[in-house]
Write an enzyme that holds these catalytic residues in place. Structure first.
Site, short mmCIF file in Angstrom:
data_model
loop_
_atom_site.label_atom_id
_atom_site.label_comp_id
_atom_site.label_asym_id
_atom_site.label_seq_id
_atom_site.Cartn_x
_atom_site.Cartn_y
_atom_site.Cartn_z
N HIS A 278 -1.42 6.38 8.02
CA HIS A 278 -0.54 7.36 7.36
C HIS A 278 -1.28 8.67 7.11
O HIS A 278 -0.68 9.75 7.20
CB HIS A 278 -0.06 6.81 6.01
CG HIS A 278 1.13 5.90 6.09
ND1 HIS A 278 2.34 6.29 6.62
CD2 HIS A 278 1.30 4.62 5.68
CE1 HIS A 278 3.19 5.29 6.54
NE2 HIS A 278 2.59 4.26 5.97
N GLY B 178 0.85 -1.18 0.00
CA GLY B 178 0.00 0.00 0.00
C GLY B 178 0.88 1.23 0.00
O GLY B 178 2.09 1.13 0.23
N GLN C 253 2.89 9.82 2.13
CA GLN C 253 4.24 9.25 1.99
C GLN C 253 4.98 9.81 0.79
O GLN C 253 6.20 9.66 0.69
CB GLN C 253 4.17 7.73 1.87
CG GLN C 253 3.72 7.04 3.15
CD GLN C 253 3.66 5.54 2.94
OE1 GLN C 253 2.63 5.02 2.53
NE2 GLN C 253 4.75 4.85 3.21
N HIS D 242 -3.03 0.22 8.46
CA HIS D 242 -1.69 0.80 8.29
C HIS D 242 -1.75 1.99 7.33
O HIS D 242 -1.17 3.05 7.61
CB HIS D 242 -0.73 -0.29 7.76
CG HIS D 242 0.65 0.19 7.51
ND1 HIS D 242 1.74 -0.26 8.23
CD2 HIS D 242 1.15 1.06 6.59
CE1 HIS D 242 2.84 0.34 7.78
NE2 HIS D 242 2.50 1.15 6.78
N GLU D 243 -2.46 1.84 6.22
CA GLU D 243 -2.50 2.92 5.21
C GLU D 243 -3.30 4.11 5.72
O GLU D 243 -2.89 5.26 5.53
CB GLU D 243 -3.07 2.42 3.88
CG GLU D 243 -2.21 1.37 3.19
CD GLU D 243 -0.74 1.72 3.13
OE1 GLU D 243 -0.40 2.91 2.93
OE2 GLU D 243 0.09 0.82 3.32
N CYS E 228 7.22 -0.84 6.45
CA CYS E 228 6.69 0.37 5.80
C CYS E 228 7.75 0.95 4.88
O CYS E 228 8.92 1.03 5.26
CB CYS E 228 6.33 1.39 6.89
SG CYS E 228 5.68 2.93 6.24
N LEU E 229 7.34 1.38 3.70
CA LEU E 229 8.28 1.99 2.76
C LEU E 229 8.90 3.27 3.32
O LEU E 229 9.98 3.67 2.89
CB LEU E 229 7.59 2.27 1.42
CG LEU E 229 7.10 1.04 0.66
CD1 LEU E 229 6.26 1.45 -0.54
CD2 LEU E 229 8.27 0.16 0.22
NI NI Z 1 3.54 2.44 5.53
#
Ligand code: NI
Length: 191
Positions: A148, A49, A54, A144-145, A102-103
């Site tokens: 953000h 995701g 981000q 999680h998304e 997480c990226l």
């Molecule tokens: Ni993430």
């Protein structure tokens, strides 16, 4: 389409609460192109995701997709989903322990407690209403998304900090046990 740079933990803009979009904005060429770029960036980075915050656009848009993901080979597949102005409502107190990466948090994973059953309300990229129930590992990815978009990272939700691990250490010491957890969650919730 373009691959956008992804912000890393420490960048203050990851901590902003993203704002809602109007339908008119959503239909604009600028936002539609941005959604294409968000999806391309997610795929390029093998993310499950990616949220607009981000990539430094503080708008309430996130994308999810899991298709035999090499970063998360145990994750049940999720068809490409774009959520605009999403809201999540837990349907029960049931929770499970997810192990997240997480990226925006390179080379770190940790254990996070997530709700197991959610009602999701959002718009899709065309402005159509989404109202669906998601469960299990997939529900963890949604939480999680959407976190953000509220300026939260999984790190903020790690209660037992001894579970923090680099990806190599996670694979060496935690993956096997977590794959068992995933099997149990999928058996119970179907995803
Ligand atoms: Ni993430």
């Amino acid at each position: 389409m373009a691959v956008l740079p992804i912000l890393h933990v420490g960048h203050p803009n990851l901590r902003l609460r993203a704002r809602e979009l109007s339908l008119e904005e959503l239909h604009s060429g600028d936002i539609q192109r941005f959604i294409d770029d968000l999806v391309e960036t997610m795929r390029h980075a093998n993310g499950a995701g990616l949220a607009a915050t981000q990539v430094d656009r503080p708008l309430r848009i996130c994308a999810l997709e899991v298709k035999d993901n090499p970063r998360y080979p145990y994750k049940p597949n999720i068809p490409l989903t774009v959520l605009v102005n999403p809201s999540l409502e837990p349907l029960s107190d049931a929770r499970f322990d997810n192990e997240e990466g997480c990226l925006s948090v390179p080379n770190l994973r940790g254990r996070v407690s997530r709700f197991a059953e959610l009602r999701v309300r959002a718009l899709d990229r065309d402005g159509n209403e989404i109202d669906r129930v998601v469960r299990g590992i997939t529900a963890g990815t949604y939480q999680h998304e959407v976190d953000h978009l509220d300026g939260l990272l999984f790190l903020d939700r790690v209660e037992d900090r001894t579970t923090l691990a680099t990806w190599d250490q996670w694979k060496a010491h935690r993956e096997a046990a977590f794959i068992e957890t995933v099997r149990e969650v999928v058996a119970r919730y179907g995803s």
